[in-house]
Scaffold this active site. Structure first.
Site, PDB file in Angstrom:
ATOM      1  N   ASP A   1       1.042 -59.136 -18.038  1.00  0.00           N
ATOM      2  CA  ASP A   1       0.713 -57.731 -18.222  1.00  0.00           C
ATOM      3  C   ASP A   1      -0.712 -57.563 -18.731  1.00  0.00           C
ATOM      4  O   ASP A   1      -0.976 -57.668 -19.925  1.00  0.00           O
ATOM      5  CB  ASP A   1       1.712 -57.121 -19.212  1.00  0.00           C
ATOM      6  CG  ASP A   1       1.467 -55.645 -19.425  1.00  0.00           C
ATOM      7  OD1 ASP A   1       0.565 -55.095 -18.763  1.00  0.00           O
ATOM      8  OD2 ASP A   1       2.152 -55.048 -20.257  1.00  0.00           O
TER       9      ASP A   1
ATOM     10  N   ASP B   1      -3.933 -52.201 -15.457  1.00  0.00           N
ATOM     11  CA  ASP B   1      -2.637 -52.488 -16.058  1.00  0.00           C
ATOM     12  C   ASP B   1      -1.643 -53.035 -15.045  1.00  0.00           C
ATOM     13  O   ASP B   1      -1.055 -52.272 -14.284  1.00  0.00           O
ATOM     14  CB  ASP B   1      -2.096 -51.204 -16.704  1.00  0.00           C
ATOM     15  CG  ASP B   1      -0.777 -51.440 -17.414  1.00  0.00           C
ATOM     16  OD1 ASP B   1      -0.466 -52.611 -17.700  1.00  0.00           O
ATOM     17  OD2 ASP B   1      -0.066 -50.463 -17.701  1.00  0.00           O
TER      18      ASP B   1
END
Ligand SMILES: *[C@@H]1O[C@H](CO)[C@@H](O)[C@H](O)[C@H]1NC(C)=O
Ligand SMILES: *[C@@H]1O[C@H](CO)[C@@H](O)[C@H](O)[C@H]1NC(C)=O
Ligand SMILES: *[C@@H]1O[C@H](CO)[C@@H](O)[C@H](O)[C@H]1NC(C)=O
Ligand SMILES: *[C@@H]1O[C@H](CO)[C@@H](O)[C@H](O)[C@H]1NC(C)=O
Ligand SMILES: *[C@@H]1O[C@H](CO)[C@@H](O)[C@H](O)[C@H]1NC(C)=O
Ligand SMILES: *[C@@H]1O[C@H](CO)[C@@H](O)[C@H](O)[C@H]1NC(C)=O
Ligand SMILES: *[C@@H]1O[C@H](CO)[C@@H](O)[C@H](O)[C@H]1NC(C)=O
Ligand SMILES: *[C@@H]1O[C@H](CO)[C@@H](O)[C@H](O)[C@H]1NC(C)=O
Ligand SMILES: *[C@@H]1O[C@H](CO)[C@@H](O)[C@H](O)[C@H]1NC(C)=O
Length: 514
Positions: free
Chosen positions: A318, A117
């Site tokens: 992201d 992430d």
């Protein structure tokens, strides 16, 4: 305080057949082999990976070996590191459509399957659980970390500079507590920080294990999406804050302050710490908000096939977001121009469907022509969107594909699906994002001659998906179709079927709050 984003599809934990308990793994396989195998089997699209022992397997191995040697010859000063279990990452549709990697921690080492992430910072794993996701995952028993079981585990005291939550330091044992709230849907992880060994390996011709002491969260209590399919075995924050693993690796001198990820169109990817990219990559500067440093970039335009426009907006890159989400007018511009250039019949989806623009394939159809989507970044570089669609099974078992883009009124997020087919370099030293077309397998040839752009078909990685293979049986010519030269504003595309069937695609947007 960081406020970062993670978006995922939970509730996708498909009851994939072989959940029957007791499916024995041969016990000479290490746990991490089993996890990796499990992950490889579930990488989408197509769950493609050569079977061990077949000619393809050995050909692939040889190919990798050549790539490895080629790389080390090309770059003698390589100090790149990757996870001891290998540089491979896996896009797992059943675990929220995120990329996962296998990591080993502690002494004796324990293996975790963690979601990667770039939209958050802290790395945490389930630990001395009070409230954690189930450790049973379709035949695999996932690990739980316990500081008392690792001889190299150390407390991170409240006085440690990585302890951001010092006002909450009430416990007499002096361990630094953490509580990461991800925005909405009550999703959080909490516990306390620990220090232990993360096993990495050098990426040169003579791989060597590197034991890097890192700080991570002993997550004894998770909630929300983390109990519901996403990142059940930990979240590997790759953000800019000093607690993130790339920051620790560079501050301790293990690697340069940069890393790269490549998300292949076959669902298998790579991660390399210390990778600073190549001189011929495209780049744009990060736009740093010092209060919430994140991988935010500025865009100046959008092109969809034969139409293009100037449009100024920013977006966070992201990898913890499953599908790119953009606010209007960007969303509508892309969606409507995409729609106008699609030949297939629009499928009128239910109002509860995740994606607004879906199309129905005709029986036997194995590839589609899609308008090429490019984002123009500040400074003029072009960010190509190699894989804007997802194929799904419609309610009547018809094959559909959808523009995998969501309308979102909050922050714009470039999710993992828009990163595929590229080596994306997060150069935190120069504060630039770099990218270059890459299939994630072949050696990166920095000195490559620039090829004429007249053949967009070379943009498409081999598509050895189970779907196309299956279709090829009934139509031996089908696989050839994408090889023909399409009009230059189009990219040929064929995708594997993923059995999404009528599943609620639960969209969660999450933020990190220290
Ligand atoms: C990934 O690791 C394999 C060896 O396991 C190596 O051959 C390959 O070059 C690496 N790929 C990248 C992109 O670093
Ligand atoms: C982890 O432990 C296993 C079993 O003891 C061992 O075979 C393996 O080499 C260890 N991994 C690393 C990276 O040291
Ligand atoms: C820690 O070790 C003990 C004894 O070997 C074992 O019973 C326990 O399950 C371990 N805890 C975790 C979280 O792995
Ligand atoms: C330290 O104390 C906190 C609460 O006081 C507790 O949750 C935590 O488990 C303790 N940590 C260790 C390493 O004992
Ligand atoms: C979040 O938690 C609160 C209270 O625990 C609950 O009322 C609410 O429904 C939850 N929201 C979601 C989206 O689960
Ligand atoms: C990038 O965009 C932000 C807001 O969207 C703006 O404040 C900033 O000045 C832009 N950066 C550059 C270098 O133009
Ligand atoms: C773009 O292509 C679409 C579909 O092929 C066509 O209908 C449209 O007229 C074209 N627009 C322009 C500006 O050429
Ligand atoms: C779709 O296919 C599944 C399995 O092949 C079958 O069980 C189901 O009845 C089919 N549904 C429809 C609407 O045809
Ligand atoms: C979506 O709506 C349709 C009808 O409106 C319903 O049949 C279907 O079950 C719904 N799907 C989900 C996942 O809720």
């Amino acid at each position: 305080m960081a406020r970062l984003w993670l978006m995922l599809l939970a509730a996708l934990l498909t009851a994939a057949g072989s959940d029957a308990a007791g499916i024995g793994f041969e016990f000479h396989h290490r746990f991490s082999d089993r996890v990796r195998q499990w992950a490889e089997d579930r990488a989408i699209p197509g769950a493609w990976w050569p079977q061990k022992g077949t000619a393809e397997y050995y050909a692939a191995l040889a190919h990798h070996d050549r790539a490895l040697r080629g790389r080390s010859l090309a770059d003698a000063s390589a100090s790149e590191l990757t996870f001891a279990d290998g540089n491979a990452t896996f896009l797992l549709s059943s675990l929220g459509f995120l990329h996962y990697a296998v990591v080993e921690l502690g002494t004796p080492n324990v293996t975790f399957l963690v979601a990667l992430d770039t939209g958050s910072d802290l790395f945490w794993v389930p630990c001395d659980c009070q409230q954690c996701a189930s450790t049973h995952l379709q035949g695999i028993e996932l690990s739980v970390y316990s500081p008392s079981n690792s001889s190299t585990s150390q407390k991170v005291p409240c006085s440690n500079s990585l302890c951001d939550n010092q006002n909450a330091c009430t416990g007499t044992n002096g361990s630094c507590p953490y509580n990461v709230q991800y925005l909405s849907a009550n999703t959080s992880s909490s516990g306390f920080l620990v220090e232990d060994v993360l096993y990495l390996t050098t990426e040169d011709a003579t791989p060597r294990i590197v034991e890097a002491p890192i700080v991570f969260g002993c997550g004894d209590r998770q909630s929300g999406a983390f109990l519901d399919g996403a990142a059940p075995n930990g979240l590997f924050g790759l953000g800019m804050e000093k607690v993130a693993v790339p920051s620790i690796l560079s501050s301790k001198g293990f690697t340069s302050n940069s890393f790269s990820m490549c998300f292949g169109e076959d669902g298998v990817g790579r991660i390399n710490f210390g990778d600073k990219g190549s001189s011929d990559q495209q780049e744009t500067a990060f736009f740093i908000d010092s209060r919430h440093p994140s991988y935010k970039i500025n865009m100046t335009g959008i092109a969809v096939g034969n139409s293009s426009t100037d449009m100024v907006f920013d977006a966070i890159v992201d990898s913890g977001t499953s599908f790119t989400s953009l606010a209007d007018p960007m969303y509508t511009y892309i969606a409507e121009n995409f729609n106008a250039q699609i030949k297939e019949k629009r499928y009128k989806s239910e109002s509860n469907s995740t994606f607004e623009y879906c199309y129905e394939l005709s029986p036997g159809q194995t590839s589609v022509l899609l308008p090429v989507i490019n984002l123009k970044t500040l400074g003029g570089s072009v960010f190509p969107v190699n894989d804007p669609i997802i194929s799904v099974l419609g309610p009547a078992n018809q094959t559909l594909y959808c523009l995998a883009l969501l309308k979102f009124s909050g922050v714009n997020l470039i999710g993992q699906n828009f990163l595929s087919g590229l080596r994306v370099v997060f150069d935190r030293e120069r504060l630039v994002l770099g990218w270059k077309k890459f299939d994630c397998y072949t050696v990166d040839n920095t000195a490559a001659l620039s090829t004429p752009t007249s053949s967009p078909s070379n943009a498409v990685a081999p598509v050895p998906s189970s779907y196309t293979q299956e279709m090829t049986k009934t139509d031996p010519n089908a696989a050839q179709v994408p090889a023909r030269s399409p009009p230059s504003n189009y990219s040929p595309h064929s995708k594997a079927m993923s059995n999404l069937s009528p599943v609620v695609l639960l969209m969660l947007s999450l933020a990190l709050l220290w």
